[in-house]
Design an enzyme around this catalytic site. Structure first.
Site, short mmCIF file in Angstrom:
data_model
loop_
_atom_site.label_atom_id
_atom_site.label_comp_id
_atom_site.label_asym_id
_atom_site.label_seq_id
_atom_site.Cartn_x
_atom_site.Cartn_y
_atom_site.Cartn_z
N HIS A 72 0.82 -1.20 0.00
CA HIS A 72 0.00 0.00 0.00
C HIS A 72 0.86 1.25 0.00
O HIS A 72 1.86 1.34 0.68
CB HIS A 72 -0.92 0.01 1.23
N LYS A 297 1.60 -0.43 15.20
CA LYS A 297 3.03 -0.55 15.53
C LYS A 297 3.41 -1.82 16.30
O LYS A 297 4.59 -2.18 16.35
CB LYS A 297 3.46 0.66 16.38
#
Ligand code: APR
Ligand code: PHB
Length: 391
Positions: A72, A297
């Site tokens: 992406h 994350k």
């Protein structure tokens, strides 16, 4: 039994560490409480930073990721019924993220380790760690109802937030930072083609929603809910209805629905225990820190810790120098705190609080508007999202 590095936990942190060590001839045994099927099926995060994907590729476990993962180049921010694209790659000199489920990373690592003759003991629960301040630590574990010992040079505590490793460190050694966010995410995996090509992070008066994906046929969506919310209150139709309202735009964008394959509620917490080391025990991944999922994350930090630890152990075995091991905790914590801040920033910018003042609400919209309209602000989001190279 004896090994060089005893690794507790076959999540991304433990498996990546075992894999990287093996490539440099360092022996490890991974103890995993659950069975193989369970760890391979557990649906978790799905966004790999450019650096995480590069590491997997460079170490020879990236082939299926490169075939099946989705690269992406941007994400969408949606608020006030408007859509705003953050062009991640344009803002970061061409860096990208890879959409590939955490359990797929785990599957690839397990397969690679076992094919290379690596030892992963499933159904092996670590019970106690002894001799951590000596040169010969011992992990006591239980497998098939039998108690056993694993002797080693160092122990890597990669056993997640609820594991035994962090708990084995005597009171007073660790400084713990812990924040429970006053909301949770209700997540679903659905058998429906994604209604979007790129991830949508949506803020609405009804709360946050995220449209993510796993493949051209499978969507992953989340919506902000109360931390004490019960799944029983959320039949499928209510979930889709709520998602539709939160994603609604002025330009008539529509959300396709389909059968829900999995549902779960994840509380949101920010947690750091430091230092990430006690004698010959080194903590990695969720065992040492948890971030709220809004910044995507958690998985990347776990793999990042494993990389730093592998490099430190390789240097130690090769040259006898403990410099990198001594720096391990500080090296990791610098990135951990950056990610902790980014996750907090994304979370507060996108979620609503139950009792918030009008000024808090307007400040949040001003912040969103700034990120959507300023290249400098959007770059801050983008460089953190794809992963900073300088930290
Ligand atoms: N003995 C052996 N194994 C254990 C023990 C124990 N006492 N306690 C926990 N484990 C295992 C768990 O069953 C789990 O498979 O340790 C593993 C820890 O893996 P993860 O929870 O995936 O942690 P980590 O490798 O640090 O990866 C962090 O997972 O929670 C997500 O968002 C997070 O993406 C991040 C990633
Ligand atoms: C996911 O796809 O599961 C996902 C994506 C982005 C996030 C969190 C989770 O920020």
């Amino acid at each position: 039994m004896r090994t060089q590095v005893a690794i507790i936990g076959a999540g991304p942190a433990g498996l990546t560490l075992s894999h990287l060590l093996a490539r440099h001839g360092i022996d490890s045994v991974v103890l995993e409480h659950r069975d193989r099927d369970y760890v391979e099926r557990r649906v978790r995060a799905g966004v790999l930073e450019q650096g995480t994907a590069d590491l997997l590729r460079a170490s020879g476990v990236g082939a299926r990721m490169d075939r099946e993962g989705l690269v992406h180049h941007g994400i969408e921010l949606r608020f006030s019924h408007q859509r705003h694209r953050i062009p991640l790659s344009d803002l970061t000199g061409g860096r990208t993220v890879m959409i590939y489920g955490q359990q797929e990373v785990v599957k690839d690592l397990i397969q690679t380790r076992l094919a290379a003759g690596g030892q992963i003991l499933f159904g092996a629960e670590a019970l106690a760690l002894d001799g951590l301040t000596s040169a010969a630590p011992v992990v006591r574990y239980q497998q098939n109802g039998e108690r056993r010992e694993l002797r080693c040079d160092v122990v890597a505590g990669c056993d997640g937030f609820h594991g035994v490793s962090r708990a084995a460190i005597p009171a007073g050694v660790l400084t713990v930072y812990d924040h429970e966010y006053p909301f949770a995410w209700l997540g679903i995996l659905a058998a429906v083609p994604p209604s979007t090509g790129e991830l949508i992070y949506a803020h609405s008066e009804r709360g946050f929603a995220l449209h993510s994906l796993r493949s051209p046929e499978i969507s992953r969506l989340y919506l902000q809910c109360r931390p004490d919310e019960e799944l029983a209150n959320w039949p499928d139709a209510r979930i889709w209805d709520e998602l539709r309202r939160r994603f609604a735009t002025d330009d008539g964008w529509t959300l396709a629905d389909g059968p829900i394959l999995e549902k779960g509620i994840t509380p949101m917490r920010g947690f750091v225990a430091e230092p990430m080391r006690y004698g010959r025990l080194l903590l990695a991944g969720d065992a040492a820190h948890i971030v709220p999922p809004t910044g995507a994350k958690g998985l990347n930090l776990a793999v990042g810790d494993a990389r730093v630890l592998a490099e430190a152990l390789i240097a130690w075995y090769r040259s006898g120098s403990a410099d990198l091991l001594d720096a391990y905790s500080a090296t990791c914590l610098r990135r951990v705190w950056r990610a902790q801040h980014f996750a907090w920033w994304m979370t507060t910018m996108l979620h609503i609080q139950e009792r918030e003042s009008d000024i808090e609400r307007r400040l949040r919209l001003a912040q969103l508007d700034y990120v959507a309209s300023s290249t400098a602000a959007a770059t801050t989001l983008a460089e953190n999202y794809v992963g900073l190279t300088s930290i």
